[in-house]
Design a protein around this motif. Structure first.
Motif, short mmCIF file in Angstrom:
data_model
loop_
_atom_site.label_atom_id
_atom_site.label_comp_id
_atom_site.label_asym_id
_atom_site.label_seq_id
_atom_site.Cartn_x
_atom_site.Cartn_y
_atom_site.Cartn_z
N LEU A 112 0.82 -1.20 0.00
CA LEU A 112 0.00 0.00 0.00
C LEU A 112 0.86 1.26 0.00
CD1 LEU A 112 -2.64 -1.13 2.64
CD2 LEU A 112 -2.99 -0.92 0.18
N GLY B 71 2.29 4.78 0.96
CA GLY B 71 2.34 5.39 2.27
C GLY B 71 1.46 6.60 2.44
N TRP B 72 1.03 7.21 1.32
CA TRP B 72 0.21 8.42 1.45
C TRP B 72 -1.26 8.11 1.73
CZ3 TRP B 72 2.57 7.41 -3.43
CH2 TRP B 72 1.73 6.90 -4.41
N PRO C 271 -4.50 7.30 3.71
CA PRO C 271 -4.88 7.38 5.13
C PRO C 271 -5.30 6.01 5.65
CG PRO C 271 -6.58 8.34 3.74
CD PRO C 271 -5.43 8.05 2.84
N PRO C 272 -5.24 5.82 6.97
CA PRO C 272 -5.56 4.50 7.56
C PRO C 272 -6.92 3.96 7.15
CG PRO C 272 -4.52 5.92 9.19
CD PRO C 272 -4.76 6.77 7.99
N ALA C 273 -7.92 4.83 7.04
CA ALA C 273 -9.26 4.34 6.69
C ALA C 273 -9.27 3.73 5.29
CB ALA C 273 -10.27 5.48 6.78
N GLN C 274 -8.58 4.35 4.35
CA GLN C 274 -8.53 3.79 3.00
C GLN C 274 -7.70 2.52 2.95
OE1 GLN C 274 -7.29 6.93 0.31
NE2 GLN C 274 -9.36 7.76 0.16
N GLN C 275 -6.64 2.47 3.72
CA GLN C 275 -5.86 1.24 3.78
C GLN C 275 -6.71 0.09 4.31
OE1 GLN C 275 -1.99 1.50 5.56
NE2 GLN C 275 -1.57 3.53 4.73
N ALA C 276 -7.50 0.37 5.33
CA ALA C 276 -8.38 -0.67 5.88
C ALA C 276 -9.42 -1.10 4.85
CB ALA C 276 -9.06 -0.16 7.15
N THR C 277 -9.96 -0.14 4.11
CA THR C 277 -10.94 -0.46 3.06
C THR C 277 -10.33 -1.38 2.01
OG1 THR C 277 -12.16 1.61 3.37
CG2 THR C 277 -12.36 0.54 1.23
N ARG D 191 -7.72 -3.41 2.32
CA ARG D 191 -7.45 -4.75 2.88
C ARG D 191 -8.74 -5.57 2.93
NH1 ARG D 191 -4.02 -1.67 6.53
NH2 ARG D 191 -1.82 -2.03 5.97
#
Length: 267
Positions: free
Chosen positions: A7, A9-10, A12-18, A20
């Motif tokens: 993923l 690095g730019w 945000p955590p919410a999009q990374q979780a989405t 995954r």
């Protein structure tokens, strides 16, 4: 098979979780038929705003893709490509040509093909030398730019400012096809033009120069049209030398007695 994502690095955590969650859902649904996941859109290029969603391309085997279609939600647009579709590069002028730039600089989040998927993504947004020749010459993008630029210059000469501006503005898309085709790249969507020029420069066309010429041309500045012509002539010479032919230079020279209008100086 792994669904571990690479993923950017730019994000945000919410999009990374989405993302995954999306990967796990597709892995559960398709198993080994899930070949990879590609991030596209604004999120792929660190270009998102508060209004942006996440655009994802899920790559499946041909059989699995046949039963899927694009799905939309407030957070994610999930498109589906079959393996054959991803490996097929649409020719210029066809309906699917428009989609090729969506793969430009697009991070591959998951690749279960040992790198073949990443190579296919890169090829979608790049042109072979033969494809570049086709865009420039066979599909007349170079000649088309010359045509609209010439019409703008004639209108200016004849005292028609509105007509000058209209033809100058209409020349810009043709010019951008020329600039990027000579670089072996698909022209970006307008939204991403400044971003691409600044983050992935085009040899011979510095970003600030191109953007200045485009803005002045859109305003009907015939000085910008003439400055662009000089750069196009130089670019044609370099392009032809690299290709071992004279096709683009010959196309320009074919304008013959009309060329002095491009070369006039103001005043």
């Amino acid at each position: 098979m792994t669904t571990d994502l690479v993923l950017p690095g730019w994000l945000p955590p919410a999009q990374q979780a989405t993302l995954r969650s999306l990967a796990e859902r597709n892995a559960a649904a398709h198993g080994e038929d899930l070949l990879g996941i590609v991030l596209s859109g604004s999120a792929a290029r660190d270009h998102a705003t508060v209004h942006s969603d996440v655009d994802v391309i899920v790559v499946l085997t041909d059989e699995a893709a046949a039963g899927r279609s694009t799905s939309h939600s407030p957070d994610v647009d999930e498109a589906v490509d079959s393996w054959t579709e991803l490996q097929t590069r649409a020719p210029f002028g066809t309906e699917d040509w428009w989609f090729r730039w969506s793969y430009a600089w697009a991070p591959v989040l998951l690749d279960r093909t040992g790198g073949a998927l990443a190579d296919a993504v890169r090829r979608q947004a790049t042109l072979t030398p033969e494809e570049a020749d086709a865009v420039l010459v066979d599909h007349d993008r170079l000649d088309g730019w010359l045509n609209f630029a010439y019409r703008a210059l004639k209108n200016d000469r004849d005292g028609r400012p509105l007509e000058t501006r209209l033809d100058a503005a209409e020349s810009v898309p043709w010019l951008l096809d020329v600039v990027f085709a000579m670089a072996g790249r698909v022209r970006p969507y307008n939204k991403y033009l400044p971003w691409e020029l600044r983050t992935h420069p085009v040899d011979g066309w510095p970003s600030d120069v191109v953007l200045d010429l485009v803005q002045r041309t859109l305003a009907g500045d015939v000085g910008a049209v003439r400055e662009t012509y000089a750069r196009v002539r130089e670019a044609c010479a370099s392009y032809d030398a690299a290709r071992g032919h004279t096709r683009t230079t010959d196309m320009v020279e074919g304008w013959g007695d009309e060329l002095p209008l491009f070369e006039q100086r103001a005043g």
